[in-house]
Design an enzyme around this catalytic site. Structure first.
Site, PDB file in Angstrom:
ATOM      1  N   GLU A  21      53.938  25.007  29.519  1.00  0.00           N
ATOM      2  CA  GLU A  21      54.132  23.597  29.853  1.00  0.00           C
ATOM      3  C   GLU A  21      54.450  23.345  31.322  1.00  0.00           C
ATOM      4  OE1 GLU A  21      56.767  21.490  27.267  1.00  0.00           O
ATOM      5  OE2 GLU A  21      55.806  22.203  25.455  1.00  0.00           O
ATOM      6  N   GLU A  43      53.339  25.874  19.862  1.00  0.00           N
ATOM      7  CA  GLU A  43      54.625  25.272  19.459  1.00  0.00           C
ATOM      8  C   GLU A  43      54.352  24.013  18.677  1.00  0.00           C
ATOM      9  OE1 GLU A  43      57.481  24.276  22.543  1.00  0.00           O
ATOM     10  OE2 GLU A  43      57.139  26.190  23.553  1.00  0.00           O
TER      11      GLU A  43
HETATM   12  C1  FCB Z   1      58.934  22.214  24.356  1.00  0.00           C
HETATM   13  C2  FCB Z   1      59.451  23.422  25.096  1.00  0.00           C
HETATM   14  C3  FCB Z   1      60.393  24.269  24.289  1.00  0.00           C
HETATM   15  C4  FCB Z   1      61.324  23.429  23.451  1.00  0.00           C
HETATM   16  C5  FCB Z   1      60.567  22.399  22.660  1.00  0.00           C
HETATM   17  C6  FCB Z   1      61.425  21.552  21.773  1.00  0.00           C
HETATM   18  O1  FCB Z   1      58.523  21.252  25.258  1.00  0.00           O
HETATM   19  O2  FCB Z   1      58.384  24.233  25.522  1.00  0.00           O
HETATM   20  O3  FCB Z   1      61.070  25.125  25.154  1.00  0.00           O
HETATM   21  O4  FCB Z   1      62.299  22.877  24.242  1.00  0.00           O
HETATM   22  O5  FCB Z   1      59.868  21.568  23.535  1.00  0.00           O
END
Ligand code: FCB
Length: 449
Positions: free
Chosen positions: A165, A352
């Site tokens: 990110e 994620e």
């Molecule tokens: C994402 C991040 C991770 C965590 C989640 C909830 O943006 O990559 O580290 O904080 O959100």
């Protein structure tokens, strides 16, 4: 059982070094920008620091046992740059390398595929003192670090991620709410450009090493904005800006299509934010990757009137804390956009996806252990991924954020994303309802149809 997912689909869980490891100043590790940022008054919602978090540095075997219990096929974690190169460059810390050797060995002994990120936001503080990502030398610093990682672990890791990110660096250098807490758009645009070039240089380095079986990609989160009232000019403009100027388009365009988008180029020119771009930079940034990692949390609907109302509320000292509407199904459209608009042809991993429980909504540990909303949310996401796969989109894996409740950046311990509850006093881990649910999903290779 075939629940619509490919046979080798990688079901996993994800974490990041700064959020779970703790041992912030142990065995030679030095401060990161987050260790410093946490110490600024008011920077972290609950005033906590990241010195201990989940203490995975000492408890990793326990956490791998939890993964075993879930039956996950893969664990996504990140390396802490300041544990390996405490000053960012120069002397390598053997004890730091040793920790990751033990972690990776234990994963392998348990048949869990390591998916490792080189940079998940925790820049060594020593490098911030030299300007951090805003300094073009950051390209050299990162390449040196990547080289140490690939020399030591290149063959042991199946899936490598350069950056998690990139947008977080915007939040840290442009908006000030993440480390290092700067508010300087010009500097931030330069920082992000340098970061993208660093990614490209790491891809070149990776290719030169010819590591059999290892693959490398990048993770860009997509929070896709839609106009709440299609056809309403203000809503349309809001969504476009959120996607192209301060969102995923900023990164996906140069990575997969080449160069910054027209909208972004115009915007930066008009406002004097164009970074210094050296010849060859765009070719470096768009080096082909082996896979793309999508972090997906929600789809957002922009309403200009509503945004004005919130701005006024905040200007008059109010606090806007409503949970946004949940749009788990948006991942289906996002996956299509990746392939159709950004022409991503490499396999996609959902690196994620998760659901927050807020301290203010819950309260006692018992309340947190009951998480039907998380189960419902993740179910809808998984169902939408399955639809995309049925359309022919090559999605190869899915990682829940997160294995366990951890340190949620500037929200400290006030947001819980774990399948396991963490007691931050005793460090005890307890499965939530969703842990059992996820075990079932993995066992069935998907949801019961
Ligand atoms: C994402 C991040 C991770 C965590 C989640 C909830 O943006 O990559 O580290 O904080 O959100």
């Amino acid at each position: 059982m075939n629940c619509g997912f490919p046979k080798d689909f990688l079901w996993g869980v994800a974490t990041a070094s700064a959020q779970v490891e703790g041992a912030a100043f142990e065995d030679g590790k030095k401060a990161t920008i987050w260790d410093a940022f946490c110490r600024l008054p008011g920077a972290i919602r609950d005033g906590n620091v990241m010195d201990v978090t989940c203490d995975q540095y000492h408890l990793y075997e326990k956490d791998i046992a939890l993964m075993k219990e879930l039956g996950v096929k893969s664990y996504r974690f990140s390396f802490s740059w300041a544990r390996i190169l405490p000053d960012g460059t120069g002397k390598v810390n053997e004890k730091g390398l040793d920790y990751y050797r033990r972690l990776i060995r234990c994963l392998k002994e348990n048949g869990i595929v390591p998916n490792a990120t080189m940079y998940h936001w925790d820049l060594p503080y020593a490098l911030q003192l030299k300007g951090g990502w805003g300094n073009r030398d950051s390209v050299k610093w990162f390449t040196e670090y990547a080289d140490v990682l690939l020399e030591n672990f290149g063959r042991d890791i199946d899936l490598w991620v350069t950056f998690n990110e990139p947008i977080a660096t915007w939040v840290g250098y442009g908006l000030g709410s993440f480390a290092p807490g700067l508010r300087d758009e010009k500097y931030a645009r330069q920082a992000l450009h340098n970061l993208l070039v660093s990614h490209g240089e790491a891809v070149k380095l990776f290719r030169a090493k010819k590591l059999a079986n290892a693959r490398l990609g990048i993770v860009v989160d997509v929070w896709k904005h839609y106009p709440a009232r299609p056809g309403n000019n203000e809503d349309e403009a809001m969504a476009l800006a959120a996607n192209e100027i301060a969102g995923f388009g900023w990164f996906l365009h140069p990575l997969f299509l080449g160069g910054y988008s027209e909208e972004l180029t115009e915007y930066m020119k008009k406002n004097g934010f164009t970074p210094e771009i050296l010849e060859g930079d765009f070719a470096t940034i768009s080096q082909p990757v082996d896979f793309y990692g999508l972090n997906f949390y929600n789809g957002l609907y922009d309403n200009a009137d509503e945004a004005r109302r919130i701005r006024e509320l905040e200007a008059s000292g109010g606090n806007y804390q409503e949970r946004p509407e949940q749009h788990p199904e948006a991942i289906y459209d996002v996956l299509h956009m990746l392939v159709e608009k950004y022409r991503i042809k490499v396999p996609i991993y959902v690196t994620e996806n998760g659901y927050i429980q807020l301290d203010e909504d819950n309260g006692t540990k018992e309340d947190f252990l009951e998480d039907p909303e998380r189960i419902a949310y993740l179910t809808e996401v998984i169902r939408s991924i399955r639809r995309a796969i049925a359309d022919g989109i090559d999605v190869r894996g899915y990682y829940v954020w997160s294995l366990l409740d951890n340190f949620e950046w500037n929200a400290g311990y006030t947001m819980r994303y774990g399948l396991y509850h963490t007691d931050f006093g005793t460090l005890e881990r307890t499965p939530k309802k969703s842990a059992g649910w996820y075990r079932n999903v993995i066992e069935n290779n998907g949801l019961d149809v």
